[in-house]
Design an enzyme around this catalytic site. Sequence first.
Site, PDB file in Angstrom:
ATOM      1  N   ARG A 128       0.848  -1.199   0.000  1.00  0.00           N
ATOM      2  CA  ARG A 128       0.000   0.000   0.000  1.00  0.00           C
ATOM      3  C   ARG A 128       0.882   1.246   0.000  1.00  0.00           C
ATOM      4  O   ARG A 128       1.081   1.893   1.018  1.00  0.00           O
ATOM      5  CB  ARG A 128      -0.942  -0.018   1.200  1.00  0.00           C
ATOM      6  N   GLN A 133      -0.563   2.392  -5.954  1.00  0.00           N
ATOM      7  CA  GLN A 133      -1.991   2.663  -5.810  1.00  0.00           C
ATOM      8  C   GLN A 133      -2.817   2.194  -7.010  1.00  0.00           C
ATOM      9  O   GLN A 133      -3.905   1.647  -6.855  1.00  0.00           O
ATOM     10  CB  GLN A 133      -2.188   4.169  -5.604  1.00  0.00           C
ATOM     11  N   ASP A 136      -3.615  -1.519  -6.809  1.00  0.00           N
ATOM     12  CA  ASP A 136      -4.187  -1.988  -5.543  1.00  0.00           C
ATOM     13  C   ASP A 136      -5.577  -2.584  -5.760  1.00  0.00           C
ATOM     14  O   ASP A 136      -6.600  -1.903  -5.611  1.00  0.00           O
ATOM     15  CB  ASP A 136      -4.225  -0.827  -4.553  1.00  0.00           C
ATOM     16  N   SER A 139      -8.192  -2.627  -2.810  1.00  0.00           N
ATOM     17  CA  SER A 139      -8.952  -1.391  -2.636  1.00  0.00           C
ATOM     18  C   SER A 139     -10.032  -1.229  -3.699  1.00  0.00           C
ATOM     19  O   SER A 139     -11.160  -0.834  -3.396  1.00  0.00           O
ATOM     20  CB  SER A 139      -8.012  -0.179  -2.660  1.00  0.00           C
ATOM     21  N   TYR A 234      -2.572  -0.991   7.406  1.00  0.00           N
ATOM     22  CA  TYR A 234      -3.667  -1.902   7.718  1.00  0.00           C
ATOM     23  C   TYR A 234      -3.909  -1.904   9.224  1.00  0.00           C
ATOM     24  O   TYR A 234      -2.985  -1.690  10.014  1.00  0.00           O
ATOM     25  CB  TYR A 234      -3.342  -3.337   7.286  1.00  0.00           C
TER      26      TYR A 234
END
Length: 382
Positions: A128, A133, A136, A139, A234
């Site tokens: 992360r 990004q 990811d 997400s 996290y």
Amino acid sequence: MIIAVPKEIMEGENRVAIVPDVVSKLIKKGFEVRVEKNAGLKAGFPDEKYLNAGAKIINDVEELYQNANIVLKVQRPIIHPAKGKHELELIGKGKLLISFFYSLHYPDVAKKAADLGVDVISMDAIPRTTLAQRMDALSSQANIAGYKSVILAANYLHKIFPMMMTAAGTISPAKVVIMGAGVAGLSALGTAKRLGAVVEVSDVRPQVKEEVQSLGGKFIEVPTDESMQDASGYAKEQSEEFLRKQKELIFKHITEADIVITTALIPGKKAPILVTEEMVKNMRPGSVILDMAVEFGGNCELSEKGKVVEKYNVTIIGEPNLPSLVPYHASEMYARNLLNLIDYSSKDGNFIHNMDDEIIGGATIVKDGKVVHEKTKALLQN
């Protein structure tokens, strides 16, 4: 290099790893793309669209894997019902599999991949970081899941969400409590607010308070001196004392809610119990709990994976794969994550598996017949 996209075989999985729009982009980058017949049909992408994008359609999965260099999947590999063999055996030695793999929950599958010589990059292990990004996938899929969780829970609720002022009187807005303010929780918050509900959000990380409030939610704060997130951002496993305090504080909020949505997950661990049987007993008749963590043990003590059950006049939804209920857009987003990963680490139609790279090395579970992911390796050694 040849990229193979099989049809997903896990029960209830409607997504596909690559959509036609991404096929054409991969071909422009120098890859050849082969797709198993009807792989995208459940997600709304017929074979014709793949053909028009430049992919080849292959009837048999064994033929699909035969000359492939990279296999792109959504779900972790399992035993193929039609072939009677594990998908890793069908993929074969020397291939690279990129999919969700969840090796911290299924370390034995990582060992099997190593034994069979299949390299693995896991989309749930993408670091992360700002650079990663665009890749990811956790997400992107959590975003979809958060949206769908509210729609699904609303369908089971015997009330409407918004406040309504009518000639017959005023209807009060529904009250939604969301446990966890990660990507899924914030997506659920935004969706519930758009539908007109009053939304409260609880999270172990005080630093998410501003995000919750910016989306119109009320933050349920648990006083703590502990650091509640790990270096990767996290949530980490909490102490018994903290969980006790949290349960005491949220008891009132949960028992007054119309809908409770739980999203709390800790990588590699069983999901923490946030909604106890005692809380369910004290909830309003006709209220709804949706447990987004049910695949990994569940946040509600009474939820059952893959089932909608009624306990103490409360409906408890245990849907383990919410993104699969919105397969068109979930597939589109996942395919873009894969495209970004391949684009990041390829040149002239060749994927470069650079273990020194922070993203590629960090997400690699198996390489050259060895489990190289440190946390997975530690699980296998214990």
